[in-house]
Design an enzyme around this catalytic site. Structure first.
Site, short mmCIF file in Angstrom:
data_model
loop_
_atom_site.label_atom_id
_atom_site.label_comp_id
_atom_site.label_asym_id
_atom_site.label_seq_id
_atom_site.Cartn_x
_atom_site.Cartn_y
_atom_site.Cartn_z
N SER A 116 -6.50 2.89 4.16
CA SER A 116 -5.77 2.31 3.03
C SER A 116 -6.75 1.57 2.11
O SER A 116 -6.52 0.44 1.69
CB SER A 116 -4.67 1.36 3.52
OG SER A 116 -3.74 1.09 2.49
N LYS B 76 2.92 6.53 5.27
CA LYS B 76 2.05 5.43 4.83
C LYS B 76 2.61 4.08 5.22
O LYS B 76 3.82 3.86 5.20
CB LYS B 76 1.89 5.48 3.30
CG LYS B 76 0.79 4.59 2.75
CD LYS B 76 -0.59 5.11 3.10
CE LYS B 76 -1.69 4.14 2.69
NZ LYS B 76 -1.73 2.94 3.55
N SER C 18 0.79 -1.23 0.00
CA SER C 18 0.00 0.00 0.00
C SER C 18 0.83 1.28 0.00
O SER C 18 0.26 2.37 -0.03
CB SER C 18 -0.97 0.01 1.18
OG SER C 18 -2.07 -0.83 0.91
N LYS D 129 -0.10 3.68 -2.72
CA LYS D 129 -1.11 4.74 -2.64
C LYS D 129 -0.49 6.13 -2.48
O LYS D 129 -1.17 7.14 -2.69
CB LYS D 129 -2.08 4.44 -1.50
CG LYS D 129 -2.90 3.16 -1.72
CD LYS D 129 -3.86 2.91 -0.59
CE LYS D 129 -4.73 1.68 -0.85
NZ LYS D 129 -4.04 0.42 -0.60
#
Length: 421
Positions: A142, A244, A82, A85
């Site tokens: 997420s 993140k 993730s 992202k």
């Protein structure tokens, strides 16, 4: 005679046995045999837990000097999960900056987006979600369905959007990164490196200092459901302001983090941790060990696209006119092995003052007002200086004219002057 009877009976018994085996073999289902074989010899699968040790990589970069303070396998290919992202949001922030989208723009939800695997917001086909809700869903939950919604809104399809992501990575100097989806869900061809993620973590802050503050969102309520940010360092480690987390079976536990403390700024990336706790503990350790060596003065150009396509009038640190991206320098001396990646309970249990969470819209207004005051205060002394300079210049010209007149008067009396040697 007896011997012949025995031989015949023995032969008949043997023939019957062969016939029985032949019939049994003919009636046996090959598929069942294969299934039984698989049950007897199960295929190996990845095991995640205390005994799982994925290939590890990390890096810590001093944002202001551009120097690498620490690195382990920084250029080895890894799956981003993730962390993908971050790039999805980078392209979304571009659309906001260009005015093509607004925070309250409704984005349509396709069937494909709604069918994405968790984690997700639970979006339904033919619904819409506002851009700001999509942003918050990406940075906190997420949400994979929100990632596809954003991708389809900008690229037309997730596949085309992934091509834009890869092009952007190349423009930023992320030479070891390829994207094939917008969410980071498992894909063999989706790869990156710790160094590339550090570049991206710095670039998104330099380019979008206001929108970047969404990464500090501690929680998000959407349709009655409260969703907390997966980044457990927010509010727990002094100075952490993003950015993140990520996890898949193939990637292990990933975290890109940003820390501002005592006018210093570092960006760290840990890839392939063995668990959330081990990853977070290792990140804490890297922060405390290396932030003291970071610079308080910016000496490195901010990270920007190599083609210089996007320029800001000014940078929050006072740096103007983006320079082309410069590759992150290797660490010196040689990086130590990640001995603390799976231990260091003291670092893991360390607590810090909660980090104040900025509000992007409010901050934007304050930044604008502050900038206006700074411009006004800078213009006032500049105007006074210009007047003083003009007066001095005028006085100098009058003095030159007077001196020239006196020289001509003397020349008339003395006659022609000698040639200049």
């Amino acid at each position: 005679m007896g011997s012949t009877r025995i031989s015949r009976s023995h032969w008949l018994a043997l023939a019957g046995l062969v016939a029985t085996l032949t019939i049994a073999a003919a009636g046996c289902d090959p598929a069942q045999a294969r299934v039984k074989s698989k049950r007897d010899h199960p295929r190996p699968r990845a095991i995640h837990g205390p005994s799982y040790h994925p290939p590890y990589a990390d890096i810590v970069v001093d944002d202001k000097s551009g120097l690498v303070l620490h690195e382990v396998n920084p250029d080895e290919p890894r799956h981003p999960a993730s962390l993908t992202k971050i790039m999805t949001l980078h392209l979304l922030f571009e659309q906001l900056e260009a005015g093509k989208l607004k925070l309250d723009t409704p984005l349509p939800v396709s069937t494909r987006a709604s069918l994405q695997n968790p984690t997700k917001l639970g979006l339904k086909p033919n619904q819409t979600i506002q851009v700001e809700d999509a942003i918050k869903g990406l940075v906190t939950k997420s949400a994979n369905d929100a990632a596809v919604v954003v991708a389809e809104a900008i690229g037309g399809s997730e596949e085309e959007f992934a091509k834009l992501m890869t092009l952007k990575a190349s423009a930023l100097g992320m030479t070891g990164t390829t994207y094939v989806n917008a969410s980071g869900l498992p894909a063999e061809a989706q790869i990156t490196t710790a160094r590339d993620q550090a570049v991206l973590g710095r670039a998104i802050q330099h380019r979008f200092p206001v929108y970047y503050q969404y990464f500090a969102t501690p929680s998000f309520r959407y349709k009655g459901a409260e969703m907390r940010n997966h980044n457990q360092l927010l509010g727990q480690v002094k100075g952490v302001d993003g950015i993140k987390t990520g996890y898949t079976d193939a990637s292990g536990y990933n975290l890109a983090s940003s820390v501002r403390r005592d006018e210093k700024h570092i960006v760290g990336v840990v890839l392939d941790g063995t668990s959330n706790g081990a990853r977070d503990a290792r990140t804490r350790q890297l922060i405390e060990e290396h932030i003291s060596r970071a610079s308080t003065q910016r000496t490195a150009p901010i990270v920007a696209e190599a083609n210089g396509a996007h320029q800001d009038d000014a940078h929050q640190d006072g740096v103007q006119n983006r320079a082309q991206v410069v590759a992150v320098a290797p660490a010196t001396p040689k990086a130590e092995p990640p001995a603390g990646e799976r231990s260091d309970a003291a670092v893991a249990s360390a607590q810090a003052d909660p980090v104040p969470v900025p509000r992007p819209r409010l901050q934007a207004a304050k930044l604008g007002a502050r900038a206006s005051k700074q411009v006004a205060s800078a213009q006032a002394p500049a105007t006074r200086a210009q007047r003083t300079t003009a007066k001095a210049s005028t006085l100098g010209v009058l003095q030159d004219i007077s001196a020239l007149r006196q020289t001509r008067h003397v020349e008339r009396k003395a006659g022609p002057s000698a040639p200049v040697q």
